[in-house]
Design a protein around this motif. Structure first.
Motif, short mmCIF file in Angstrom:
data_model
loop_
_atom_site.label_atom_id
_atom_site.label_comp_id
_atom_site.label_asym_id
_atom_site.label_seq_id
_atom_site.Cartn_x
_atom_site.Cartn_y
_atom_site.Cartn_z
N GLN A 104 0.92 -1.17 -0.05
CA GLN A 104 0.04 -0.01 0.03
C GLN A 104 0.89 1.18 0.06
O GLN A 104 2.14 1.35 0.52
N ARG A 105 0.37 2.22 -0.42
CA ARG A 105 0.87 3.71 -0.52
C ARG A 105 0.30 4.21 0.94
O ARG A 105 -0.46 3.51 1.60
N ASP A 141 -1.56 6.85 1.29
CA ASP A 141 -2.75 7.18 1.25
C ASP A 141 -3.74 6.01 1.27
O ASP A 141 -4.84 6.28 0.98
N GLY A 168 -3.92 3.52 -1.18
CA GLY A 168 -4.18 3.05 -2.27
C GLY A 168 -3.22 1.90 -2.68
O GLY A 168 -1.90 1.95 -1.94
N CYS A 191 -0.16 0.26 -4.41
CA CYS A 191 1.20 0.25 -5.21
C CYS A 191 0.94 -0.20 -6.56
O CYS A 191 0.59 -1.42 -6.67
#
Length: 977
Positions: free
Chosen positions: A692-693, A695, A697, A699
């Motif tokens: 995950q990023r 934020d 979301g 990757c």
């Protein structure tokens, strides 16, 4: 090609028209007025057809209503749509109650279609492709619909065959071979078939069960009878089963396993040739597709198979002997310059290259020729001549067969039939037609000789026993040592004794002693040719020294010897390149697959551009199953080896200047890294899920590979390693979403490890690249993969000046565009900082002095004074004073010193364009900038040449003295010490 326009029906054929028209009217009786009502254009077409074809005349009289029905339906003038013919036949067969009626309906339908097809062919209403397709569709529908009509009735009598392993009902698979398989049937062709069934077992549903093979043999016999038997209505198609395993002596039907075993253990070369065109034409289509997949490795070898030429040549020789024995020189299929020679040319390339070039794995000859042109195997002009000549011959074949529906390819010998053939082909006289025919046969024969004919034949087809034959006694050890050395010396060998010992060592070596009979014969044919070409070179001793290790390496895989024997041009390229570069000789010896690259001179000396490189590699990898990592790694390595050889050959030949060589080698690395990242990402995500990023979301992949040093500066050489840094912008603490979740930091670390493994693992084709990760934050002690934030903090707070120097040459090679842009912003921010110039000069000078002390030539003074080096001492092009690294350090110093005020200096990472920027911005005198560029290119060019000679990057002190002094002058003028 287009035939000449239709000509007037010659007077000699008017009597045929008159007789046919009278007979047709008589047969029509009261329906003759329907014939009279035909439009003038159709009546003229009728006269042309009956004047040319006895078969159509006889069918018109025998069944006049059929011709009227064809005219009324418009089928004489229009093409049938796909499926029309099959639908007509299916409707007619639906009402058949027994096999006698089945046979009658099939034959009448066949005659109806044959009349339609000949009508359209003679009147130029259908081209060659359409005629062949209609005939093939007729055969397909006849075979498949007849099979499906017979099958349920056969099951009622003998039970339903079930697979012993699967328990599923079994259907037969009918393979169409030859022209049927390629959808190229001629007007009176027989059909070559092979029958198969998926698996053994027994029938069920009757008192007395049958073995599946026995069931399908009986069914196959009924199918052949329905198609082949001659009745009062004629026949549907002559059926030839001789292409099956063991020919006429073999079983009529084989299981899939039996077929696979036969072709694997006993399949002969001519059977490979035949199997190229195999196509499922009846029965179980899905099972048939599986069967063809099983047999594909037999047909298309994964390696380059030049032994296929020998087999095709042997087949052609047998055919020629048969033609001479039976007086068939006038046979336009088998005779010299005939249809078969064009087929042989196409199939030679298919058998040789088809295992590795999937675009050649197709059946229709004209499509194969188009591919040979498109892929660069044959020049467009050659393909155009073969295509036009082949089409002319096929049209002629149809003209001959249209006369009486006879299966013949012999040119007629009576005047009436000759007049008919000439008329159908659009010529006023037989002489005019024959002249054109012989022209095309001559062109086809010439092209055939270039590809298939024995290279020892002269232009008259006679074997030239003198090619290399003077070396055969020496190779076969028929000469004493003194005589052998004298022959070698007379031919131009400077050290004849050493050359003789090398040849004797090869002959008596373990590799040659262990060769099978066929392989030894191939070696005996090859070595005299090698010696004959070697003595044409300026230094035959060097050629022999470098090429014989390759011959020893491939001795057990003698197909490579055939490749070089059959392709004198490829052998010449091999000797030229090996003489020019021991590095190339070593590469080909280690990886003989590279011999393939020598076959296409245009491709060898013209490497593709960056987008083409990337697309070619993507295409190769898409052909490999995603879970086949071994094949993916081999494909990557072979791709790199092949393109690196092309670049080296282009550099040696002068086709590529230095800067382009580095461009291509860098593009090659980038294309490979792009696919390696994709493979590693796919594998790691499959195992752990997607990270995950920050934020929240997912990757995709939020990861970049940054290149430093030569790859970053677009200056790769032939043996360069890759200086890489891995950076991600995922959340290091958030877990992945897979079945075996790990945190982001672990994920990207494992991704990096996977990338390095794919790049550095040793396989049969070596490793892709050596990788150096020491330029990452904190060097070997740091994390393998840094987050973007950690990378930025390190560069701003902890990095040494030399690390900022390295950052000058850093650029994103592959990966996320978003993270790449963020990296560029960090790089610009770090390099654009205001620096105290005196301290910067001191730090750059100190680092350079350490490098000279540790890495420079010991005989060369490490100082920077005017006379810091001696003419007698060797000069290390890279590390010594006035060398490559001094120029690189000056460029890096300038970028660090002035990019804050002049941001355009950070646009490029290569030294040449940074120097251009320094000149453009007035930061360096134009003369000095130009001098540094030219000297830098001269040094690198010399380094490349030395690398290709497998020599260290050192030259004599007499070289480059002025250049070194000028470099050191500019060094001092920049305030460096």
């Amino acid at each position: 090609m287009n035939l000449p326009p239709l000509v007037e029906l010659p007077s000699s054929l008017q009597s045929f028209v008159h007789r046919a028209e009278q007979s047709f009217r008589a047969a029509l009786g009261e329906a003759a007025d329907q014939f009279d009502a035909w439009p003038a254009e159709r009546l003229e077409a009728f006269k042309r057809v009956v004047g040319a074809s006895d078969f159509v005349s006889e069918q018109a009289v025998r069944d006049p209503q059929t011709l009227l029905a064809l005219a009324a339906s418009g089928e004489l003038e229009r093409s049938l749509q796909p499926g029309d013919l099959r639908a007509q036949m299916a409707a007619a067969l639906a009402d058949c109650t027994d096999e006698a009626q089945l046979g009658q309906v099939l034959r009448r339908l066949r005659n109806r279609q044959q009349v339609r097809i000949i009508w359209r062919d003679i009147n130029r209403l259908a081209d060659l492709a359409q005629t062949c397709r209609d005939l093939s569709d007729l055969a397909d529908a006849s075979i498949d619909l007849t099979y499906h009509w017979l099958y349920p009735r056969h099951c009622e009598q003998f039970g339903t065959p079930k697979g012993q392993r699967s328990g599923e009902p079994q259907h037969m698979v009918v393979l169409g071979m030859g022209k049927l398989g390629a959808v190229e049937l001629n007007l009176s062709s027989d059909i070559d078939l092979i029958f198969a069934y998926p698996e053994g077992g027994e029938t069920e549903g009757v008192k007395r069960s049958l073995d599946n093979q026995e069931f399908f043999i009986k069914l196959g016999q009924r199918l052949i009878k329905a198609l082949d038997a001659i009745t009062v209505d004629g026949f549907v198609f002559r059926v030839d089963m001789r292409l099956r395993p063991y020919g006429s002596a073999g079983s009529l039907v084989f299981s899939f396993n039996a077929l696979e075993q036969y072709y694997q253990d006993q399949g002969r070369d001519w059977e490979r040739y035949a199997m190229i065109k195999a196509r499922v034409v009846g029965g179980d289509q899905a099972a048939g597709a599986q069967l063809l997949d099983m047999l594909r490795p037999f047909v298309y070898r994964r390696y380059l198979d030049f032994s296929a030429i020998e087999a095709l040549r042997a087949m052609k020789l047998l055919i020629q002997q048969e033609v001479r024995r039976k007086g068939m020189a006038e046979n336009i299929k088998l005779g010299s310059g005939g249809i078969r020679e064009v087929e042989f040319i196409a199939q030679a390339f298919q058998l040789i290259h088809g295992g590795r070039d999937l675009s050649l794995q197709q059946r229709p000859l004209l499509k194969v020729l188009k591919t040979l042109e498109g892929q660069g195997y044959l020049p467009p002009a050659v393909v155009a001549e073969m295509r036009d000549g082949y089409e002319f011959l096929r049209y002629t074949e149809h003209a001959i067969q249209a006369i009486a529906d006879r299966q013949t390819q012999m040119l007629p010998d009576n005047n009436d039939e000759r007049a008919r053939v000439a008329f159908i082909m659009g010529f006023d006289t037989w002489a005019a037609f024959h002249e054109r025919l012989m022209y095309w046969r001559g062109r086809i024969e010439w092209h055939f000789r270039q590809v298939i004919a024995d290279p020892d034949e002269d232009e008259n087809g006679e074997a030239d026993l003198c090619v290399g034959s003077e070396w055969l006694p020496l190779w076969e050890d028929a000469l004493d040592e003194e005589s052998a050395c004298r022959q070698l010396a007379d031919a131009g060998f400077a050290d004849a004794q050493s050359a003789w010992q090398r040849l004797a060592g090869l002959r008596s070596g373990n590799q040659v002693r262990a060769m099978q009979r066929l392989g030894r014969e191939r070696l005996d044919a090859f070595i005299p040719r090698l010696l004959a070409q070697a003595v044409e070179h300026e230094n035959p001793d060097l050629v022999l020294e470098r090429v014989l290790p390759l011959i020893e390496a491939v001795a057990r895989r003698s197909a490579y010897l055939v490749l070089l024997t059959e392709n004198p041009g490829a052998l010449q390229q091999l000797l030229t390149l090996c003489a020019a570069s021991p590095w190339i000789a070593e590469q080909i010896s280690r990886f003989p697959l590279l011999l393939d690259e020598l076959l296409n001179e245009g491709r060898l000396f013209k490497p593709p551009l960056a987008p083409e490189l990337a697309a070619e590699l993507r295409e190769r990898l898409t052909r490999i199953p995603e879970d086949d990592l071994e094949q993916q790694m081999e494909a990557l390595r072979h791709f790199k080896l092949a393109h690196r050889l092309r670049v080296a050959a282009s550099e040696i030949s002068g086709a590529l200047p230095l800067m382009k060589v580095s461009d291509y080698l860098t593009w090659l690395a980038e294309a490979i890294l792009d696919q390696v990242l994709a493979l590693a990402w796919r594998h790691t995500v499959a195992k752990h899920g997607t990270p995950q990023r920050a934020d929240g979301g997912l990757c995709d992949p939020d990861f970049i590979i940054v290149g430093y040093g030569k790859v970053g500066g677009i200056e790769l050489g032939h043996g360069s390693d890759l200086d890489l840094v891995f950076i991600h912008d995922g959340d290091p603490h958030a877990e992945t979403d897979g079945a075996k979740p790990i945190d982001g930091a672990q994920f990207f670390n494992r991704l990096g490890q996977r990338i390095i493994h794919l790049l550095t693992a040793q396989t049969n084709s070596g490793q892709l690249y050596e990788v150096d990760m020491r330029l990452r934050p904190s060097g070997a002690a740091g994390l393998l993969v840094s987050s973007l934030g950690a990378f930025e903090r390190y560069q701003e707070n902890e990095a040494w000046t030399w690390e900022h120097q390295a950052l000058v040459r850093a650029r994103v090679l592959v990966g996320s565009e978003r993270v790449g842009a963020a990296f560029e912003a960090v790089r610009a921010k770090v390099l654009g900082k205001t620096r105290e110039l005196q301290a910067l000069r001191a730090e750059v000078s100190e680092m350079r002095a350490k490098m000279r002390d540790n890495l420079g030539s010991k005989q060369t003074a490490a100082g920077t004074g005017q006379n810091a080096f001696e003419a007698a001492a060797p000069f290390d092009l890279k590390q010594d004073a006035g060398g490559i690294v001094d120029i690189e350090f000056m460029v890096q110093y300038a970028a660090l010193a002035w990019s804050g005020a002049y941001p355009p200096l950070l646009q490029y990472t290569d030294n040449i364009r940074i120097l251009e920027g320094l000149e453009r911005l007035g930061l360096l005198p134009a003369a000095d900038a130009t001098l540094l560029q030219e000297v830098y290119k001269a040094y690198r060019s010399a380094s490349h040449r030395l690398a290709l000679q497998k020599q260290p990057g050192t030259v004599s002190g007499e070289q480059f003295q002025h250049e070194r002094q000028e470099v050191m002058r500019i060094w001092r003028e920049l305030g460096l010490s």
